[in-house]
Design a protein around this motif. Structure first.
Motif, PDB file in Angstrom:
ATOM      1  N   THR A 332      -8.744   6.237  -6.235  1.00  0.00           N
ATOM      2  CA  THR A 332      -8.006   5.298  -5.401  1.00  0.00           C
ATOM      3  C   THR A 332      -7.829   3.974  -6.142  1.00  0.00           C
ATOM      4  O   THR A 332      -8.599   3.675  -7.056  1.00  0.00           O
ATOM      5  CB  THR A 332      -8.759   5.031  -4.071  1.00  0.00           C
ATOM      6  N   ASN A 334      -7.913   1.265  -4.370  1.00  0.00           N
ATOM      7  CA  ASN A 334      -8.502   0.302  -3.444  1.00  0.00           C
ATOM      8  C   ASN A 334     -10.023   0.249  -3.602  1.00  0.00           C
ATOM      9  O   ASN A 334     -10.718   1.256  -3.441  1.00  0.00           O
ATOM     10  CB  ASN A 334      -8.127   0.728  -2.014  1.00  0.00           C
ATOM     11  N   ASN A 336     -12.347  -1.188  -1.775  1.00  0.00           N
ATOM     12  CA  ASN A 336     -13.117  -0.924  -0.557  1.00  0.00           C
ATOM     13  C   ASN A 336     -13.217   0.574  -0.282  1.00  0.00           C
ATOM     14  O   ASN A 336     -14.251   1.072   0.149  1.00  0.00           O
ATOM     15  CB  ASN A 336     -12.491  -1.628   0.646  1.00  0.00           C
ATOM     16  N   THR A 337     -12.115   1.276  -0.542  1.00  0.00           N
ATOM     17  CA  THR A 337     -12.134   2.725  -0.351  1.00  0.00           C
ATOM     18  C   THR A 337     -13.125   3.379  -1.311  1.00  0.00           C
ATOM     19  O   THR A 337     -13.899   4.260  -0.923  1.00  0.00           O
ATOM     20  CB  THR A 337     -10.725   3.313  -0.592  1.00  0.00           C
ATOM     21  N   THR A 373      -8.294  -7.023  -9.805  1.00  0.00           N
ATOM     22  CA  THR A 373      -7.905  -6.845  -8.404  1.00  0.00           C
ATOM     23  C   THR A 373      -7.938  -8.174  -7.659  1.00  0.00           C
ATOM     24  O   THR A 373      -7.229  -8.357  -6.684  1.00  0.00           O
ATOM     25  CB  THR A 373      -8.818  -5.849  -7.651  1.00  0.00           C
TER      26      THR A 373
END
Ligand SMILES: [Zn+2]
Length: 375
Positions: A332, A334, A336-337, A373
């Motif tokens: 991913t 992301n 947090n994912t 990020t």
């Protein structure tokens, strides 16, 4: 004519040097090669008392040699930085030692100890340098049992170390898989160290050995554990307590580290530098293609990425790198994912799983990825 040519050449060099400097200072500095030195034991944990003829025990000798080694490295090896798990007579838990090293993005971890022979004979002597591995040798097992046993001096040790079971075949295999990435480098440094002890210090060496030590199993970087010698052996205890003995062992360790750094620091600086450059003030776009995965295992064996091979986890991918297969869970962009996926992998039983980042298909450090990020 000749002089003007030389002048021209000199001014050319000066221009090059200054534009070069501006360029370097304009960007971030090259990241240093970071070594963490771990003086064994400390505080209420004295380590082996040896023959009992000295007031000093293993913890004192480990600390003296560690500090001297760190000082020598920092004064003689530019671009190498040293950190310690302890700098005085205190007792960090084994868990803290590994955690600090992992969180500091350390390039190399060196744990320094002295050995002891069980019983009263005191005949065994010589150095040993350990890397993580499985052994059936009784003497090696004794060493790991003694060094790991300090765990029981810690508060809440049953909770902290509930997943660490060197006696379980399954548990040790999982530990080995997580560390396989670093084993070659650990063995390389361990061989340099034993070689230096033999030729520079002129000591008896018992060689490079493998065993399950907590600090080796849970540090995610090349790591070695050095047993300088036996404090249960009178002559060796005298030697290791002497100024000269400590100096000779320190110098040997330094030579080994220097050799290792020479082989590896350049690569580190270059790659760190290029990722630093990329992170400058440049805008990060999707073209950077940043991907996170959870590395759950590494092995020389090629396994099918089926759930039954990975404790029921779906979405496992495999990549081959330097004769090793690495296994990843999830994918991913992301963060947090991926944090959630990391938890899932841990719950499934991959306790040593950790997040890795890729930019345009190339592995980059997590720190670098997070900077990206954040932009
Ligand atoms: Zn020890």
């Amino acid at each position: 004519m000749k002089t003007s040519r030389i002048l021209l050449f000199v001014s050319f060099i000066i221009v090059l040097t200054f534009t070069g400097c501006n360029h370097v200072f304009g960007q971030s500095e090259v990241e240093p090669f970071l070594i963490m030195i771990d003086p064994g034991h400390g505080g209420r944990d004295g380590g082996t008392p040896g023959t009992g003829r000295y007031k000093t025990t293993e913890k004192h000798i480990a600390l003296d040699v560690s500090l001297a080694l760190g000082k020598m490295i920092e004064s003689k090896l530019p671009n190498v930085k040293v950190r310690y798990t302890r700098k005085k007579d205190v007792f960090p838990s084994l868990n803290d030692r590994a955690r600090v090293a992992n969180h500091s993005d350390v390039d190399l971890f060196i744990s320094i100890h002295c050995n002891a022979q069980p019983g009263k004979r005191g005949t065994a002597y010589g150095s040993e340098t350990y890397v993580l591995g499985i052994t059936k040798n009784k003497q090696n097992l004794e060493v790991a049992k003694r060094e790991n046993s300090v765990i029981s001096l810690e508060d809440n040790y049953e909770e902290t170390y509930k997943d660490f079971n060197p006696n379980s075949h399954e548990s040790t295999l999982a530990l080995m898989l997580a560390q396989e990435d670093y084993l070659d480098h650990s063995i390389e440094l361990a061989s340099y160290i034993e070689n230096e002890f033999k030729h520079t210090a002129k000591r008896k060496t018992r060689g490079v050995k493998q065993n399950i030590f907590y600090v080796l199993a849970y540090t995610y970087m090349p790591s070695v554990l050095v047993e300088l010698g036996f404090l249960t052996h009178k002559k060796e205890e005298d030697f290791l307590n002497s100024k000269k003995g400590k100096a000779v062992m320190t110098k040997s360790l330094f030579n080994a580290v220097k050799k290792y750094v020479k082989n590896h620091a350049q690569a580190v600086s270059v790659s760190e530098n290029s990722t630093e450059t990329n992170s400058g003030n440049r805008e990060i776009t999707n073209a950077d293609n940043l991907i996170f995965k959870v590395q759950i295992a590494a092995s020389s064996k090629s396994l099918e990425t089926k759930p039954y091979n990975f404790k029921g986890l779906n979405n496992v991918s495999r990549a081959k790198e330097n004769n090793l297969y690495k296994y990843f869970y999830g994918e991913t962009s992301n963060y947090n994912t991926i944090k959630k996926l990391e938890e899932e992998a841990k719950t499934a039983g991959f306790k040593t799983g950790y997040i890795v980042a890729f930019k345009n298909g190339k592995k980059i450090s997590l720190t670098e990825a997070l900077k990206t990020t954040a932009n």
